[in-house]
Scaffold this motif. Structure first.
Motif, mmCIF file in Angstrom:
data_model
loop_
_atom_site.group_PDB
_atom_site.id
_atom_site.type_symbol
_atom_site.label_atom_id
_atom_site.label_comp_id
_atom_site.label_asym_id
_atom_site.label_seq_id
_atom_site.Cartn_x
_atom_site.Cartn_y
_atom_site.Cartn_z
ATOM 1 N N LEU A 60 113.334 -9.980 -17.088
ATOM 2 C CA LEU A 60 113.193 -10.612 -18.095
ATOM 3 C C LEU A 60 111.812 -10.664 -18.361
ATOM 4 N N ASP A 61 110.830 -10.452 -17.643
ATOM 5 C CA ASP A 61 109.548 -10.187 -18.000
ATOM 6 C C ASP A 61 109.234 -9.043 -19.060
ATOM 7 N N GLN A 62 109.803 -8.014 -18.724
ATOM 8 C CA GLN A 62 109.637 -6.878 -19.499
ATOM 9 C C GLN A 62 110.477 -7.009 -20.685
ATOM 10 N N GLY A 63 111.756 -7.683 -20.766
ATOM 11 C CA GLY A 63 112.540 -8.244 -21.966
ATOM 12 C C GLY A 63 112.291 -9.271 -22.879
ATOM 13 N N ARG A 64 111.001 -9.647 -22.310
ATOM 14 C CA ARG A 64 110.301 -10.958 -23.278
ATOM 15 C C ARG A 64 111.296 -11.976 -23.099
ATOM 16 N N GLY A 65 112.174 -12.360 -21.947
ATOM 17 C CA GLY A 65 112.854 -13.562 -21.959
ATOM 18 C C GLY A 65 114.447 -13.044 -22.021
ATOM 19 N N THR A 66 114.510 -11.963 -22.402
ATOM 20 C CA THR A 66 115.987 -11.340 -22.741
ATOM 21 C C THR A 66 116.460 -10.356 -21.680
ATOM 22 N N LEU A 67 117.532 -10.571 -20.974
ATOM 23 C CA LEU A 67 118.108 -9.592 -20.078
ATOM 24 C C LEU A 67 118.984 -8.619 -20.597
ATOM 25 N N ALA A 91 119.406 -13.306 -11.256
ATOM 26 C CA ALA A 91 119.986 -12.536 -10.195
ATOM 27 C C ALA A 91 121.551 -12.597 -10.401
ATOM 28 N N SER A 92 122.129 -13.597 -10.696
ATOM 29 C CA SER A 92 123.485 -13.605 -10.795
ATOM 30 C C SER A 92 124.071 -12.852 -11.915
ATOM 31 N N LYS A 93 123.094 -12.846 -13.202
ATOM 32 C CA LYS A 93 123.694 -12.250 -14.316
ATOM 33 C C LYS A 93 123.337 -10.430 -14.091
ATOM 34 N N VAL A 94 122.449 -10.208 -13.571
ATOM 35 C CA VAL A 94 122.181 -8.639 -13.339
ATOM 36 C C VAL A 94 123.070 -8.112 -12.205
ATOM 37 N N ALA A 95 123.388 -9.003 -11.119
ATOM 38 C CA ALA A 95 124.425 -8.659 -10.022
ATOM 39 C C ALA A 95 125.850 -8.130 -10.581
ATOM 40 N N ALA A 96 125.977 -8.727 -11.672
ATOM 41 C CA ALA A 96 127.322 -8.453 -12.526
ATOM 42 C C ALA A 96 127.292 -7.167 -13.262
ATOM 43 N N MET A 97 126.176 -6.458 -13.337
ATOM 44 C CA MET A 97 125.799 -5.293 -14.035
ATOM 45 C C MET A 97 126.193 -4.143 -13.283
ATOM 46 N N ALA A 98 127.133 -3.242 -13.479
ATOM 47 C CA ALA A 98 127.517 -2.098 -12.605
ATOM 48 C C ALA A 98 126.391 -1.053 -12.414
ATOM 49 N N GLY A 99 125.678 -0.969 -13.353
ATOM 50 C CA GLY A 99 124.411 0.095 -13.288
ATOM 51 C C GLY A 99 123.567 -0.394 -12.441
#
Length: 212
Positions: free
Chosen positions: A45-52, A83-91
């Motif tokens: 989020l920090d590196q994406g300026r608020g966007t995941l 955390a819930s959103k990135v946990a759904a990312m397979a990579g």
């Protein structure tokens, strides 16, 4: 000695508290795997300026460092949602598998708590525990935890957030939250933490007796 205790369950079931207590009781190392995803989510989020962004989150996961896990903002609601959103990312999940498995097989024993430890990360764990509790009980605990930390928010809002988290965790295509068939179920709805810990300790002691 290599001995792994895998603890899974939904948000607010008491996994983290029980895992810390069990690790202290037996002198095992402890890894809160949810913290890995919180750290990835916040840093992305920090590196994406608020966007995941999924690609960025995967890169963050591959380059995660111990200082990233020491941030003081990983227990807040923003980190939880990320955390819930990135946990759904397979990579992201794939990038963190090796780290978790290496930790699990360290000498001296290890306790890992999360949502896919017994089913995906450590399917051969010597002990698998699955903690659960009613939605109302889990929402109340999380609300009290947040209030103690000075975070604002209504109980109803916390309840809705946990319901949404449950849905995402159970329906994601990669490593959905599920109870392994060989896991011991501990329903903590009406248990004190001391009672839940003692049930877990009994199960672990029986398993240790078999491998010693």
């Amino acid at each position: 000695m290599q001995f792994t205790v895998a603890i899974d369950g939904p948000a607010g079931a008491g996994k983290g508290t029980l895992a810390k207590a069990v690790a202290a009781r037996f002198g095992f190392a402890h890894l809160d795997t949810g913290l890995l995803y919180r750290a990835v989510g916040r840093k992305a989020l920090d590196q994406g300026r608020g966007t995941l962004d999924e690609g960025l989150a995967e890169l963050v996961a591959r380059e995660l460092t111990p200082p990233d896990l020491a941030r003081d903002d990983l227990r807040g609601a923003l980190a939880s949602r990320a955390a819930s959103k990135v946990a759904a990312m397979a990579g992201v999940r794939k990038a963190l598998v090796a780290f978790q498995r290496d930790f699990a097989r360290r000498e001296g024993g290890a306790v890992l708590d999360g949502r896919d430890i017994g089913s995906v990360i450590c399917p051969q764990a010597e002990v698998k525990l699955y903690l659960d509790a009613s939605l109302d009980a889990r929402a109340r605990r999380r609300h009290e935890e947040m209030a103690a930390g000075g975070a604002a928010g209504s109980l109803d809002a916390v309840r809705r957030e946990i319901e949404e988290r449950d849905s995402r965790d159970a329906s994601r295509a990669d490593a959905p939250l599920t109870k392994p068939v060989d896991a011991h179920l501990i329903d903590t709805t009406d248990l004190t933490i001391e009672q839940a810990v003692e049930r877990a300790v009994d199960i672990i002691e029986q398993a240790l007796a078999r491998v010693r």
